[in-house]
Each structure stands twice: as structure tokens, then as C-alpha cells.
Design a protein around this motif. Structure first.
Motif, mmCIF file in Angstrom:
data_model
loop_
_atom_site.group_PDB
_atom_site.id
_atom_site.type_symbol
_atom_site.label_atom_id
_atom_site.label_comp_id
_atom_site.label_asym_id
_atom_site.label_seq_id
_atom_site.Cartn_x
_atom_site.Cartn_y
_atom_site.Cartn_z
ATOM 1 N N UNK A 49 -2.345 0.162 0.486
ATOM 2 C CA UNK A 49 -3.026 1.342 0.714
ATOM 3 C C UNK A 49 -1.889 2.230 -0.039
ATOM 4 N N UNK A 50 -2.506 3.382 -0.101
ATOM 5 C CA UNK A 50 -1.938 4.854 -0.999
ATOM 6 C C UNK A 50 -0.932 5.389 -0.104
ATOM 7 N N UNK A 51 0.308 5.905 -0.023
ATOM 8 C CA UNK A 51 0.718 6.092 1.343
ATOM 9 C C UNK A 51 1.211 7.384 0.664
ATOM 10 N N UNK A 52 1.075 7.875 -0.660
ATOM 11 C CA UNK A 52 1.944 9.677 -1.319
ATOM 12 C C UNK A 52 0.576 8.876 -2.706
ATOM 13 N N UNK A 53 -0.045 9.898 -2.549
ATOM 14 C CA UNK A 53 -0.406 10.332 -4.350
ATOM 15 C C UNK A 53 -0.118 12.434 -4.650
ATOM 16 N N UNK A 54 -0.024 12.568 -5.696
ATOM 17 C CA UNK A 54 0.297 13.686 -6.803
ATOM 18 C C UNK A 54 0.057 14.028 -8.022
ATOM 19 N N UNK A 55 -1.344 14.642 -7.887
ATOM 20 C CA UNK A 55 -1.198 15.124 -9.052
ATOM 21 C C UNK A 55 -0.337 16.085 -10.030
ATOM 22 N N UNK A 56 -0.081 15.807 -11.070
ATOM 23 C CA UNK A 56 0.709 17.225 -11.716
ATOM 24 C C UNK A 56 0.125 17.504 -13.155
ATOM 25 N N UNK A 57 -0.300 18.421 -13.206
ATOM 26 C CA UNK A 57 -1.114 18.303 -14.792
ATOM 27 C C UNK A 57 -1.769 17.354 -15.168
ATOM 28 N N UNK A 58 -1.517 16.682 -15.992
ATOM 29 C CA UNK A 58 -1.855 15.513 -16.504
ATOM 30 C C UNK A 58 -1.197 14.046 -15.982
ATOM 31 N N UNK A 59 -0.796 13.725 -15.276
ATOM 32 C CA UNK A 59 0.293 13.097 -14.448
ATOM 33 C C UNK A 59 -0.042 12.841 -12.989
ATOM 34 N N UNK A 60 -0.103 11.672 -12.923
ATOM 35 C CA UNK A 60 -0.761 11.432 -11.862
ATOM 36 C C UNK A 60 -0.293 10.324 -10.864
ATOM 37 N N UNK A 61 0.981 10.370 -9.358
ATOM 38 C CA UNK A 61 2.234 9.543 -8.690
ATOM 39 C C UNK A 61 1.880 8.695 -8.032
ATOM 40 N N UNK A 62 1.856 7.916 -7.998
ATOM 41 C CA UNK A 62 1.083 6.789 -6.906
ATOM 42 C C UNK A 62 2.510 6.171 -6.080
ATOM 43 N N UNK A 63 2.382 6.116 -4.765
ATOM 44 C CA UNK A 63 3.037 5.702 -4.197
ATOM 45 C C UNK A 63 2.522 5.034 -3.264
ATOM 46 N N UNK A 64 2.108 2.897 -3.505
ATOM 47 C CA UNK A 64 1.504 2.420 -3.111
ATOM 48 C C UNK A 64 2.875 1.749 -1.672
ATOM 49 N N UNK A 65 2.262 0.931 -0.663
ATOM 50 C CA UNK A 65 2.225 -0.161 -0.036
ATOM 51 C C UNK A 65 1.735 -1.758 -0.060
ATOM 52 N N UNK A 66 2.010 -2.260 0.340
ATOM 53 C CA UNK A 66 1.554 -4.169 0.320
ATOM 54 C C UNK A 66 2.300 -4.515 1.553
ATOM 55 N N UNK A 67 1.192 -5.353 2.094
ATOM 56 C CA UNK A 67 2.070 -6.311 3.158
ATOM 57 C C UNK A 67 3.351 -7.221 2.433
ATOM 58 N N UNK A 68 4.294 -7.406 2.715
ATOM 59 C CA UNK A 68 5.334 -8.838 1.737
ATOM 60 C C UNK A 68 4.230 -9.850 2.930
ATOM 61 N N UNK A 69 4.357 -11.253 2.042
ATOM 62 C CA UNK A 69 4.011 -12.516 2.516
ATOM 63 C C UNK A 69 4.562 -13.388 3.903
#
Length: 98
Positions: A49-69
Motif C-alpha cells: 500500500x502507498x503510505x505517501x505519494x508526492x509529485x514534484x514536476x516530472x518526478x513522483x516519490x512513492x513510499x510503500x509498505x508491505x506485510x512481512x511474511x
């Protein structure tokens, strides 16, 4: 287009989900669509799941989390990853990747 990611404490699949989400976001941005909505869709399809998403001009920064097995063991229950996607060539946004 370029994308890079770095996982923090989790399996490669969490970092891969963040990378794929950042690529989808960058593509959507270039096509004039919703970058963060695309990131959330792709992350979800890859078990994250995306915990944060930031658009800055032509760039996108995505923070994601996933459950550990390995649940039930001491330590964090989720892996966190950060990925950046964007266009490295000078072209107008909203024109597609032609």
C-alpha cells in the motif's frame, strides 16, 4: 523514464512493489493522469500500500509498505520502501510516451 527504489528492512517484493508503483505513477503523470492513484492501484496489485505519494514536476516519490511474511516474531510487521519515478528527457507532460 527512470525509476529507482530502496527497501528498508523488508523483502525484495516490497521494494519491487514500490518500484512498480513509481513507474506507473510516472507514466500516468506523463499521460496527464492521476499519478498517485496509479501508484496506489499498482502497489495494491503487488501486495503493498502507498503510505505517501508526492509529485514534484516530472518526478513522483512513492513510499510503500508491505506485510512481512514472518508474523508473530519480534520486530516490525511491515517492510517500508521508497521509490522515485520520472522523466529524464525534456518533453511536455500529458503527451504520452510516444
Amino acid at each position: 523514464m527512470r525509476a529507482g527504489g530502496r527497501g528498508h528492512g523488508g523483502p525484495a517484493s516490497g521494494a519491487a512493489a514500490a518500484d512498480l508503483a513509481a513507474l506507473a505513477a510516472a507514466t500516468a503523470l506523463a499521460d496527464g493522469g492521476g499519478a498517485c492513484a496509479a501508484a496506489r492501484t499498482v502497489a495494491g496489485r503487488n501486495g503493498a500500500r502507498v503510505s505517501a505519494c508526492t509529485v514534484d514536476g516530472r518526478t513522483v516519490l512513492v513510499h510503500a509498505t508491505a506485510p512481512l511474511p514472518l508474523r508473530g516474531l519480534p520486530g516490525p510487521s511491515d517492510a517500508e520502501a521508497v521509490a522515485r519515478g520520472g522523466w529524464s528527457v525534456d518533453r511536455p507532460l500529458g503527451g504520452g510516451a510516444r
